[in-house]
Design a protein around this motif. Structure first.
Motif, PDB file in Angstrom:
ATOM      1  N   SER A   1      -4.813   1.008   7.191  1.00 44.76           N
ATOM      2  CA  SER A   1      -4.201   1.231   8.522  1.00 44.76           C
ATOM      3  C   SER A   1      -4.278   2.892   8.633  1.00 44.76           C
ATOM      4  O   SER A   1      -4.398   3.510   7.550  1.00 44.76           O
ATOM      5  CB  SER A   1      -2.905   0.869   8.278  1.00 44.76           C
ATOM      6  OG  SER A   1      -1.922   1.575   7.572  1.00 44.76           O
ATOM      7  N   PRO A   2      -3.996   3.427   9.916  1.00 39.07           N
ATOM      8  CA  PRO A   2      -4.170   4.741   9.973  1.00 39.07           C
ATOM      9  C   PRO A   2      -2.935   5.538   9.341  1.00 39.07           C
ATOM     10  O   PRO A   2      -3.153   6.514   8.493  1.00 39.07           O
ATOM     11  CB  PRO A   2      -3.737   4.844  11.596  1.00 39.07           C
ATOM     12  CG  PRO A   2      -4.494   3.833  12.279  1.00 39.07           C
ATOM     13  CD  PRO A   2      -4.064   2.686  10.912  1.00 39.07           C
ATOM     14  N   ARG A   3      -1.639   4.980   9.207  1.00 35.82           N
ATOM     15  CA  ARG A   3      -0.641   5.489   8.662  1.00 35.82           C
ATOM     16  C   ARG A   3      -0.891   5.641   6.926  1.00 35.82           C
ATOM     17  O   ARG A   3      -0.719   6.757   6.378  1.00 35.82           O
ATOM     18  CB  ARG A   3       0.640   4.748   8.810  1.00 35.82           C
ATOM     19  CG  ARG A   3       1.813   5.200   7.915  1.00 35.82           C
ATOM     20  CD  ARG A   3       3.095   4.598   8.409  1.00 35.82           C
ATOM     21  NE  ARG A   3       3.302   4.824   9.920  1.00 35.82           N
ATOM     22  CZ  ARG A   3       4.375   4.220  10.456  1.00 35.82           C
ATOM     23  NH1 ARG A   3       5.181   3.558   9.713  1.00 35.82           N
ATOM     24  NH2 ARG A   3       4.788   4.481  11.748  1.00 35.82           N
TER      25      ARG A   3
ATOM     26  N   ALA B   1       0.784  -1.242   0.040  1.00 35.18           N
ATOM     27  CA  ALA B   1       0.078  -0.007   0.137  1.00 35.18           C
ATOM     28  C   ALA B   1       0.902   1.266   0.082  1.00 35.18           C
ATOM     29  O   ALA B   1       0.519   2.156  -0.739  1.00 35.18           O
ATOM     30  CB  ALA B   1      -0.875  -0.027   1.550  1.00 35.18           C
ATOM     31  N   SER B   2       1.771   1.314   0.656  1.00 32.14           N
ATOM     32  CA  SER B   2       2.831   2.174   0.645  1.00 32.14           C
ATOM     33  C   SER B   2       3.719   2.609  -0.632  1.00 32.14           C
ATOM     34  O   SER B   2       3.842   3.486  -0.995  1.00 32.14           O
ATOM     35  CB  SER B   2       3.922   2.023   1.781  1.00 32.14           C
ATOM     36  OG  SER B   2       4.695   3.256   1.834  1.00 32.14           O
ATOM     37  N   VAL B   3       4.057   1.359  -1.162  1.00 32.56           N
ATOM     38  CA  VAL B   3       4.759   1.324  -2.373  1.00 32.56           C
ATOM     39  C   VAL B   3       3.436   2.071  -3.463  1.00 32.56           C
ATOM     40  O   VAL B   3       3.803   2.922  -4.317  1.00 32.56           O
ATOM     41  CB  VAL B   3       5.002   0.169  -3.049  1.00 32.56           C
ATOM     42  CG1 VAL B   3       5.114   0.083  -4.549  1.00 32.56           C
ATOM     43  CG2 VAL B   3       6.138  -0.424  -2.036  1.00 32.56           C
ATOM     44  N   ALA B   4       2.076   1.740  -3.414  1.00 30.86           N
ATOM     45  CA  ALA B   4       1.005   2.275  -4.182  1.00 30.86           C
ATOM     46  C   ALA B   4       1.089   3.838  -4.082  1.00 30.86           C
ATOM     47  O   ALA B   4       1.113   4.517  -5.147  1.00 30.86           O
ATOM     48  CB  ALA B   4      -0.342   1.677  -3.930  1.00 30.86           C
ATOM     49  N   LEU B   5       1.014   4.093  -2.968  1.00 32.57           N
ATOM     50  CA  LEU B   5       1.060   5.808  -2.836  1.00 32.57           C
ATOM     51  C   LEU B   5       2.353   6.449  -3.005  1.00 32.57           C
ATOM     52  O   LEU B   5       2.444   7.577  -3.661  1.00 32.57           O
ATOM     53  CB  LEU B   5       1.029   5.961  -0.964  1.00 32.57           C
ATOM     54  CG  LEU B   5      -0.562   5.352  -0.660  1.00 32.57           C
ATOM     55  CD1 LEU B   5      -0.589   5.786   1.054  1.00 32.57           C
ATOM     56  CD2 LEU B   5      -1.817   6.200  -1.107  1.00 32.57           C
ATOM     57  N   THR B   6       3.478   5.828  -2.896  1.00 30.51           N
ATOM     58  CA  THR B   6       4.839   6.545  -3.480  1.00 30.51           C
ATOM     59  C   THR B   6       4.613   6.557  -4.848  1.00 30.51           C
ATOM     60  O   THR B   6       4.917   7.741  -5.385  1.00 30.51           O
ATOM     61  CB  THR B   6       6.060   5.554  -3.028  1.00 30.51           C
ATOM     62  OG1 THR B   6       6.016   5.675  -1.584  1.00 30.51           O
ATOM     63  CG2 THR B   6       7.351   6.176  -3.877  1.00 30.51           C
ATOM     64  N   THR B   7       4.158   5.543  -5.704  1.00 29.94           N
ATOM     65  CA  THR B   7       4.107   5.675  -6.941  1.00 29.94           C
ATOM     66  C   THR B   7       3.173   6.532  -7.252  1.00 29.94           C
ATOM     67  O   THR B   7       3.067   7.400  -8.361  1.00 29.94           O
ATOM     68  CB  THR B   7       3.510   4.084  -7.575  1.00 29.94           C
ATOM     69  OG1 THR B   7       4.751   3.306  -6.910  1.00 29.94           O
ATOM     70  CG2 THR B   7       3.624   4.312  -9.019  1.00 29.94           C
TER      71      THR B   7
END
Length: 338
Positions: free
Chosen positions: A317-319, A285-291
């Motif tokens: 998740s909250p983050r 999910a973090s990778v998706a947001l960075t992309t």
């Protein structure tokens, strides 16, 4: 009951029907230690480097089967490259029609006669010492089902871009291997070899996955066998727009398949390792947001939206939600200003 019979995923259905069999070899003929099988599709501009990297380590026909399996390429002639470079040492098989890379992998595995199988994509390559190093890992412990090395990421011109993280300083079995491999895709296909008997036991690559089929396979193996690690940088994975991952990147399809892979292998993680699937969803999910932010900077809102949606499908998740809200505000300001 065999473990394959009760592994299932409520979203995607029973697993075993999506994994074609890899048939045992029963003809009694002599078998080599290695099968290096090179699946190709329109990768002719890279194939020569791939084959040279193998032939430079050739230990002879009794020890190594080397074969190219082409998925009916339309833009090049891999058979000519094999004839010119292989000089009779490399065999060639062409699919009668294009079957897609997952079915082509199935053909590769069933054509492999060696005890150890290395699928080396026709755009990747290995460095001197790869086969000797991984063979030592298999010989060290009969419970080792797969062995992999640290790998480099290179571009279309073979220029070094980065390398995978160092998993351990010395060669040996990967500690807590199942959880570590389930948390994140740590292995690229050119960097790993697998005992053929493991494929015979667990089946071929899962046909539901167009991307991340390799990640699901490595976790499936780690759930049943020890995995050996070689810390030397002995394999190179090529990143380019025509690669399978490259073709599916812009609209986040590769991350959607990662989500599906996590859903599949979560079903056969023991309860004490289920946390690894949660971590994997958060990581990607973090990778998706960075992309998504990368595409926002390029002004590609369609691609940004695809990655924002994928991020929420992976994790709320909250983050992740905080990052999502910040990015969505940027998107809204961009769209309203046009």
């Amino acid at each position: 009951m065999p473990w394959e019979d009760y592994i299932s995923d409520s979203l995607l259905g029973p697993a075993s029907i999506f994994r074609p069999r890899v048939l045992p070899i029963t003809d009694g003929e002599p078998r080599p230690t290695w099968s290096i099988i090179v699946p190709t599709f329109n990768s002719g501009r890279f194939l020569e480097q791939t084959l040279r990297s193998v032939l430079d380590q050739d230990s002879g026909i009794a020890q190594m089967q080397i074969e190219v399996v082409d998925d009916a390429s339309t833009r090049d002639d891999p058979a000519e490259i094999v004839r010119r470079l292989g000089k009779g040492r490399v065999t060639f098989y062409r699919q009668p029609a294009n079957v897609g890379h997952i079915r082509n992998f199935e053909t590769c595995l069933n054509r492999a006669r060696g005890h150890l199988v290395h699928l080396l994509h026709g755009d990747d390559f290995v460095s001197p010492g790869f086969y000797a190093a991984l063979e030592r890992g298999f010989n060290a412990d009969q419970n080792v089902g797969a062995a992999f090395c640290r790998h480099a990421f290179v571009d279309s011109e073979s220029r070094f871009r980065s390398s995978s993280a160092l998993e351990r300083v010395e060669a040996g079995c990967l500690e807590n291997g199942l959880a570590r491999l389930a948390e994140e895709q740590r292995i690229t296909t050119p960097s790993i070899a697998v005992r053929r008997t493991v494929y015979e036991h667990l089946g071929a690559f899962d046909e539901r996955l167009i991307c991340s089929e390799d990640w699901e396979m490595w976790v499936r193996i780690a759930a049943q066998y020890e995995v050996w690690y070689e810390p030397r940088l002995l394999a190179s994975y090529r990143m380019h727009e025509d690669s399978n991952t490259g073709r599916h990147r812009r609209l986040a399809q590769e991350l959607e398949y990662s989500r599906q892979a996590i859903a599949i292998f979560r079903g056969y993680l023991p309860k004490q390792f289920r946390y690894a699937a949660r971590r994997a969803r958060n990581i990607y999910a973090s990778v998706a947001l960075t992309t998504a932010e990368e595409f926002w900077l390029r002004g590609d809102i369609e691609a940004m939206d695809a990655h924002l949606k994928c991020a929420l499908r992976l994790s709320c998740s909250p983050r992740i939600l905080m990052r999502f809200c910040r990015l969505f505000s940027k998107r809204r300001r961009t769209v309203s200003s046009k």
